[in-house]
Scaffold this motif. Structure first.
Motif, PDB file in Angstrom:
ATOM      1  N   ILE A 124       0.813  -1.273  -0.181  1.00 58.16           N
ATOM      2  CA  ILE A 124      -0.043   0.123   0.011  1.00 58.16           C
ATOM      3  C   ILE A 124       1.066   1.475  -0.014  1.00 58.16           C
ATOM      4  O   ILE A 124       0.924   2.164  -0.917  1.00 58.16           O
ATOM      5  N   ILE A 125       1.796   0.890   1.221  1.00 58.51           N
ATOM      6  CA  ILE A 125       2.653   2.322   1.381  1.00 58.51           C
ATOM      7  C   ILE A 125       3.594   2.517  -0.421  1.00 58.51           C
ATOM      8  O   ILE A 125       3.511   4.021  -0.445  1.00 58.51           O
ATOM      9  N   LEU A 126       4.303   1.528  -0.782  1.00 62.74           N
ATOM     10  CA  LEU A 126       5.145   1.987  -2.115  1.00 62.74           C
ATOM     11  C   LEU A 126       4.279   2.083  -3.365  1.00 62.74           C
ATOM     12  O   LEU A 126       4.505   3.102  -4.205  1.00 62.74           O
ATOM     13  N   SER A 127       3.484   1.672  -3.271  1.00 58.21           N
ATOM     14  CA  SER A 127       2.067   2.078  -4.480  1.00 58.21           C
ATOM     15  C   SER A 127       1.302   3.185  -4.068  1.00 58.21           C
ATOM     16  O   SER A 127       1.758   3.710  -5.649  1.00 58.21           O
ATOM     17  N   MET A 128       1.202   3.767  -3.279  1.00 62.99           N
ATOM     18  CA  MET A 128       0.847   4.999  -3.270  1.00 62.99           C
ATOM     19  C   MET A 128       1.723   6.119  -3.725  1.00 62.99           C
ATOM     20  O   MET A 128       1.634   7.419  -4.196  1.00 62.99           O
ATOM     21  N   GLN A 129       3.680   5.481  -2.910  1.00 59.48           N
ATOM     22  CA  GLN A 129       4.379   6.636  -2.922  1.00 59.48           C
ATOM     23  C   GLN A 129       4.558   6.621  -4.426  1.00 59.48           C
ATOM     24  O   GLN A 129       4.893   7.818  -4.976  1.00 59.48           O
ATOM     25  N   ALA A 130       4.948   5.382  -5.170  1.00 59.85           N
ATOM     26  CA  ALA A 130       4.816   5.653  -6.983  1.00 59.85           C
ATOM     27  C   ALA A 130       3.939   6.324  -7.382  1.00 59.85           C
ATOM     28  O   ALA A 130       4.747   7.033  -8.274  1.00 59.85           O
ATOM     29  N   LEU A 131       2.806   6.659  -6.705  1.00 65.26           N
ATOM     30  CA  LEU A 131       1.949   7.304  -7.750  1.00 65.26           C
ATOM     31  C   LEU A 131       1.167   8.770  -7.564  1.00 65.26           C
ATOM     32  O   LEU A 131       1.401   9.394  -8.389  1.00 65.26           O
ATOM     33  N   LEU A 132       1.747   8.896  -6.581  1.00 67.29           N
ATOM     34  CA  LEU A 132       1.029  10.489  -5.709  1.00 67.29           C
ATOM     35  C   LEU A 132       1.753  11.732  -5.666  1.00 67.29           C
ATOM     36  O   LEU A 132       2.925  11.539  -4.592  1.00 67.29           O
ATOM     37  N   ASN A 133       1.572  12.726  -6.467  1.00 62.21           N
ATOM     38  CA  ASN A 133       1.884  14.000  -6.215  1.00 62.21           C
ATOM     39  C   ASN A 133       1.674  14.731  -4.945  1.00 62.21           C
ATOM     40  O   ASN A 133       0.243  14.632  -5.170  1.00 62.21           O
ATOM     41  N   ARG A 178     -18.452   7.755  -9.194  1.00 60.82           N
ATOM     42  CA  ARG A 178     -18.144   9.212 -10.323  1.00 60.82           C
ATOM     43  C   ARG A 178     -18.336  10.439  -9.975  1.00 60.82           C
ATOM     44  O   ARG A 178     -17.525  11.626 -10.572  1.00 60.82           O
ATOM     45  N   LYS A 179     -19.682  10.574  -9.249  1.00 63.57           N
ATOM     46  CA  LYS A 179     -18.712  12.020  -8.221  1.00 63.57           C
ATOM     47  C   LYS A 179     -18.012  12.650  -7.867  1.00 63.57           C
ATOM     48  O   LYS A 179     -17.322  13.345  -8.756  1.00 63.57           O
ATOM     49  N   ASN A 180     -17.223  11.096  -7.386  1.00 65.25           N
ATOM     50  CA  ASN A 180     -15.442  12.779  -7.038  1.00 65.25           C
ATOM     51  C   ASN A 180     -14.836  12.051  -7.471  1.00 65.25           C
ATOM     52  O   ASN A 180     -14.430  13.174  -7.086  1.00 65.25           O
ATOM     53  N   VAL A 181     -14.509  11.983  -8.661  1.00 67.42           N
ATOM     54  CA  VAL A 181     -13.269  11.556  -9.345  1.00 67.42           C
ATOM     55  C   VAL A 181     -13.572  13.672  -9.881  1.00 67.42           C
ATOM     56  O   VAL A 181     -14.347  13.875 -10.198  1.00 67.42           O
ATOM     57  N   ASN A 182     -12.125  14.045  -9.785  1.00 66.91           N
ATOM     58  CA  ASN A 182     -11.573  15.487 -10.484  1.00 66.91           C
ATOM     59  C   ASN A 182     -10.628  14.484 -10.995  1.00 66.91           C
ATOM     60  O   ASN A 182      -9.859  13.735 -11.248  1.00 66.91           O
ATOM     61  N   LYS A 183      -9.963  16.284 -11.255  1.00 69.60           N
ATOM     62  CA  LYS A 183      -8.749  16.327 -12.278  1.00 69.60           C
ATOM     63  C   LYS A 183      -7.430  15.860 -11.695  1.00 69.60           C
ATOM     64  O   LYS A 183      -6.380  15.464 -12.560  1.00 69.60           O
ATOM     65  N   LYS A 184      -7.794  15.499 -10.216  1.00 66.19           N
ATOM     66  CA  LYS A 184      -6.128  14.873  -9.892  1.00 66.19           C
ATOM     67  C   LYS A 184      -6.694  13.422  -9.257  1.00 66.19           C
ATOM     68  O   LYS A 184      -5.361  13.449  -8.446  1.00 66.19           O
ATOM     69  N   THR A 185      -7.700  13.304  -9.970  1.00 69.22           N
ATOM     70  CA  THR A 185      -7.754  11.243  -9.369  1.00 69.22           C
ATOM     71  C   THR A 185      -6.647  10.194 -10.181  1.00 69.22           C
ATOM     72  O   THR A 185      -6.593  10.538 -11.891  1.00 69.22           O
ATOM     73  N   LYS A 186      -5.754   9.431  -9.556  1.00 71.03           N
ATOM     74  CA  LYS A 186      -4.909   9.007 -10.320  1.00 71.03           C
ATOM     75  C   LYS A 186      -5.589   7.618 -10.938  1.00 71.03           C
ATOM     76  O   LYS A 186      -5.255   6.310 -11.258  1.00 71.03           O
ATOM     77  N   ALA A 187      -6.353   7.094  -9.261  1.00 75.47           N
ATOM     78  CA  ALA A 187      -6.862   5.899  -9.275  1.00 75.47           C
ATOM     79  C   ALA A 187      -8.142   5.707  -8.353  1.00 75.47           C
ATOM     80  O   ALA A 187      -8.332   6.734  -7.791  1.00 75.47           O
ATOM     81  N   ILE A 188      -8.648   4.256  -8.436  1.00 67.48           N
ATOM     82  CA  ILE A 188      -9.498   3.661  -7.706  1.00 67.48           C
ATOM     83  C   ILE A 188      -8.705   2.546  -6.979  1.00 67.48           C
ATOM     84  O   ILE A 188      -8.730   1.970  -7.118  1.00 67.48           O
ATOM     85  N   VAL A 189      -9.548   2.927  -5.609  1.00 68.39           N
ATOM     86  CA  VAL A 189      -8.724   1.665  -4.870  1.00 68.39           C
ATOM     87  C   VAL A 189     -10.479   0.955  -4.513  1.00 68.39           C
ATOM     88  O   VAL A 189     -11.064   1.423  -3.787  1.00 68.39           O
ATOM     89  N   ILE A 190     -10.481  -0.036  -4.330  1.00 64.48           N
ATOM     90  CA  ILE A 190     -11.135  -0.824  -3.294  1.00 64.48           C
ATOM     91  C   ILE A 190     -10.723  -1.780  -2.665  1.00 64.48           C
ATOM     92  O   ILE A 190      -9.487  -1.850  -3.202  1.00 64.48           O
TER      93      ILE A 190
END
Ligand code: PLP
Length: 416
Positions: A124-133, A178-190
């Protein structure tokens, strides 16, 4: 200028004249609600009350043990366990994970589509670090697992939570996604099966999710840590088996399913037919190499766990089902609580329908008065205006009954 002698350094520390070291401000918001209240529990214990720890999902604290075959394999591979291992996981472990995906109905996953981590939490930690600015986001389920929110806070990323629908067996509310996706959204987690609700997402619900992700061109990270812990014949559908083109990352671990949380062995595999995740995967490789090695024992254990006999799963689930049944019955019998039946994992997430200000306060008071430690729903992303707590039903029935008696007594006394 000579080297400062040891004596002087010692004196400096002793004098207490040193400036306080200031930690990075981005660590300040990092919290793990499941462990937040342990210091209070320890004080309660000092005061002489026996605390029932129903806050941590560690089966080994209770009457569960790892399959003997895993230990035998570790004995046979002692040398491998002692040395550094490949940073992204041993070939054997990654091959075992790719084969596991194939048995789950997912075609085309090779060992090169797998990265192994030091536990699912590191994944979780590394996959978020590698994805998110900073400032970017992934959509997280509410309620959900606090390690995601803690890491988002560390990365200076705002929380973006979509709701699971309590009225509908805690299935995904696709409109909320659908409502929550915005320009800065990089992925959806389930998280499926879900921690903390114990819900398992239906095939239909997963297909709807894949459609929404496709609409917005977003990859999905499916945390499938509890994939084998299922009740009442509930079907677990690996997300990667539902998606055709939408890139999927599946996060797994042997901590819970194979009863070895101490070995720290988890993974991510990808189903990514068009290579959309190539650069993202390479970024995760870089972070893995930065921490040099995987955990040797975990690597050997992954291969032994996934390729070995699986008899323990049936036994574990049979034992847990009785505890789930008791938990579900007792929680719904207590006035002021209601609970959706968990279909997987080993958590229940009852709703508190009582006049309280916050579930954190409720949980702390419950702990002080009765010694029962559960986790407040606050901070898990639950729907605004609702109150819940998470209870772990790993303990034997006697312990659970004792806990429910104490909770029932507490509510009767406090809320007449
Ligand atoms: C939803 C979820 N994901 C991932 C993990 C990670 O587990 P581990 O780091 O032990 O593999 C956990 C552990 O509780 C979990 O509940």
């Amino acid at each position: 200028m000579g080297v400062v002698p040891h004596k002087n350094v010692f004196q400096l520390h002793c004098c207490g004249n040193m400036k306080k070291v200031v930690p990075a401000s981005r660590t300040l918001g990092v919290k793990h609600a499941n462990r937040d209240l342990v210091p209070i529990a320890e004080q309660v214990e000092v005061s002489g009350k026996k605390v029932l720890y129903l806050n941590i999902g560690d089966p080994i604290v209770f009457d569960f043990r790892a399959p003997e075959s895993i230990w035998q394999s570790i004995e046979q591979h002692r040398r491998e366990c002692e040395g550094y291992t490949n940073a992204i996981g041993s070939n054997a472990a990654r091959q075992a994970i790719a084969d596991y995906a194939k048995r789950g109905g997912i075609n085309g996953v090779t060992k090169d589509d797998v990265i192994s981590f030091v536990g699912g939490n590191e994944a979780i930690i590394l996959s978020m670090q590698a994805l998110l600015n900073p400032g970017e986001n992934v959509l997280l389920p509410g309620p959900g697992y606090p390690v995601y929110t803690g890491e988002m806070s560390f990365l200076e990323c705002p929380l973006n939570v979509y709701q699971l629908d309590e009225e509908n067996d805690w299935q995904l509310d696709v409109d909320s996604i659908r409502k929550n996706v915005n320009k800065k959204t990089k992925a959806i987690v389930i998280i499926n099966p879900n921690n903390p609700t114990g819900s398992v997402l239906s095939r239909k619900n997963l297909s709807e999710l894949v459609n929404v992700a496709g609409e917005f061109d977003l990859p999905i990270l499916a945390d499938e840590t509890y994939d084998q812990i299922l009740y009442d014949g509930t079907e677990f559908v690996p997300l990667a088996s539902v998606s055709k083109d939408v890139p999927v990352l599946s996060l797994g671990s042997i901590s819970k399913t194979h009863l070895v949380p101490g070995f720290r062995a988890g993974w991510i595999y990808r189903k990514d037919p068009k290579g959309a995740l190539d650069d993202y995967f390479e970024a995760m490789h870089r972070l893995c190499r930065l921490r040099l090695s995987n955990a040797g024992i975990g690597q050997v254990a992954i291969e032994a766990a996934l390729n070995g006999e699986q008899n323990h799963v049936k036994e574990m689930v049979a034992k847990l089902k009785k505890r789930r049944d008791l938990t579900f019955k007792r929680l719904n019998e207590i006035r002021g609580l209601s609970c959706v039946k968990p279909k997987g994992a080993f958590y229940a997430f009852p709703r508190i329908n009582l006049p309280i200000k916050s579930d954190k306060e409720f949980v702390i008071d419950l702990l002080k008065e009765t010694g029962v430690l559960v986790v407040h729903g606050e901070g898990s992303g639950q729907k605004e205006g609702t109150h819940h707590f998470r209870i772990v039903f790993l303990p034997p029935e006697e312990t659970l009954s004792e806990a429910f008696d104490r909770i029932e007594g507490y509510i009767k006394k406090k809320f007449k």
